[in-house]
Design an enzyme around this catalytic site. Structure first.
Site, PDB file in Angstrom:
ATOM      1  N   ALA A 124      48.091  65.298 -58.449  1.00  0.00           N
ATOM      2  CA  ALA A 124      46.958  64.738 -58.155  1.00  0.00           C
ATOM      3  C   ALA A 124      45.773  65.852 -58.264  1.00  0.00           C
ATOM      4  CB  ALA A 124      46.994  64.141 -56.713  1.00  0.00           C
ATOM      5  N   LYS A 136      44.756  70.887 -53.224  1.00  0.00           N
ATOM      6  CA  LYS A 136      44.652  69.622 -53.382  1.00  0.00           C
ATOM      7  C   LYS A 136      44.403  68.650 -52.322  1.00  0.00           C
ATOM      8  CE  LYS A 136      44.964  70.187 -57.803  1.00  0.00           C
ATOM      9  NZ  LYS A 136      46.034  69.560 -58.674  1.00  0.00           N
ATOM     10  N   GLU A 183      49.010  56.210 -65.877  1.00  0.00           N
ATOM     11  CA  GLU A 183      49.381  56.925 -64.373  1.00  0.00           C
ATOM     12  C   GLU A 183      49.412  55.391 -63.441  1.00  0.00           C
ATOM     13  OE1 GLU A 183      48.139  61.329 -64.976  1.00  0.00           O
ATOM     14  OE2 GLU A 183      46.748  59.962 -63.645  1.00  0.00           O
ATOM     15  N   GLY A 208      43.282  61.568 -62.518  1.00  0.00           N
ATOM     16  CA  GLY A 208      42.850  61.317 -63.778  1.00  0.00           C
ATOM     17  C   GLY A 208      41.845  62.397 -64.221  1.00  0.00           C
ATOM     18  N   GLY A 209      41.966  63.752 -63.520  1.00  0.00           N
ATOM     19  CA  GLY A 209      41.426  64.909 -64.088  1.00  0.00           C
ATOM     20  C   GLY A 209      41.932  65.053 -65.643  1.00  0.00           C
ATOM     21  N   GLY A 210      43.012  64.770 -66.013  1.00  0.00           N
ATOM     22  CA  GLY A 210      43.377  64.940 -67.292  1.00  0.00           C
ATOM     23  C   GLY A 210      43.280  63.562 -68.012  1.00  0.00           C
TER      24      GLY A 210
END
Ligand code: 5RP
Length: 219
Positions: free
Chosen positions: A83, A121, A103, A95-97
């Site tokens: 995360a 995090k 997902e 969703g950083g990637g």
């Protein structure tokens, strides 16, 4: 301990949640990659995996781990993923990637979601990390205007990036997320939005947090 050592430690700890003979949902990102490498060590004990991105599918296959299409699978026992932010209620920003849609789909199809992350995090209030929103390309301007009108913040196009689903990402900067479930619902309802990166309506079940004092389990 370095950040990578903490990621490795939580990836190892997540293996405890993998049951023999089951299908494992596998997330995306650097922490999920450590988990994939750990999963490879017990690959003969599991039936296979469902991946949340093309990148993770490639890494799994590289280890000789079977990757199933979600449509050919009736149940996923556990989903393990990283995360970008988590609060103490295990509401997440992901969703950083850029893999947030798959997902969320694999998480929704799984009985249990084990989130793995290093201690950086864990936050009190989410939103310092820009909130990713996957959008149908033709709706980019419409969605950006609606985001500003309905939740605030500053949506910024992720330049040069296309998701595995052929869409774009708007990252919402400067949004203090005081009510994650409400914001998730509002963003979900905007026409042209495919998915937003808040996992609050269905949060993680377990957070394995890598700290200097070892892995902490938060439920
Ligand atoms: C990818 C994700 C990742 O889980 C998130 O970006 C965390 O990545 P990392 O483990 O590399 O910090 O949501 O879409």
């Amino acid at each position: 301990m370095t950040q990578d050592e903490m990621k490795q430690a939580v990836a190892q700890a997540a293996i405890e949640y993998v049951e023999a003979g089951t299908i494992v949902g596998v997330g995306t990102g650097s922490t999920a990659n450590f988990f994939i490498d750990e999963l490879a060590k017990i690959k003969h004990k599991i039936e296979g995996t469902v991946a949340s991105s093309e990148a993770s599918a490639e890494r799994l296959k590289g280890h000789g781990i079977e990757v199933f299409d979600l449509n050919s699978v009736s149940e996923i026992a556990v989903y393990v993923d990283g995360a970008d932010e988590s609060n103490k209620y295990l509401h997440l920003i992901k969703g950083g990637g850029g893999a947030l849609t798959r997902e969320k789909i694999v998480a929704a199809a799984s009985k249990k979601f084990v989130c793995i992350a290093d201690e950086s995090k864990l936050v009190d209030v989410m939103g310092k990390f820009p909130l990713p929103v996957e959008v149908i390309p033709m709706a980019r301007s419409l969605v950006a205007r609606e985001i500003i009108k309905q939740v605030g913040g500053e949506p910024v196009l992720r330049e040069g990036f296309t998701t595995d689903n052929g869409n774009i990402i708007l990252d919402i900067h400067n949004l203090e997320i005081m009510e994650p479930t409400k914001i998730e619902q509002i963003l979900t309802n905007i026409t042209g939005v495919v998915t937003n990166g808040l996992f609050a309506i269905k949060p993680a079940n377990v957070l394995l947090l890598g700290t200097q004092d070892g892995v902490k389990t938060i439920t």
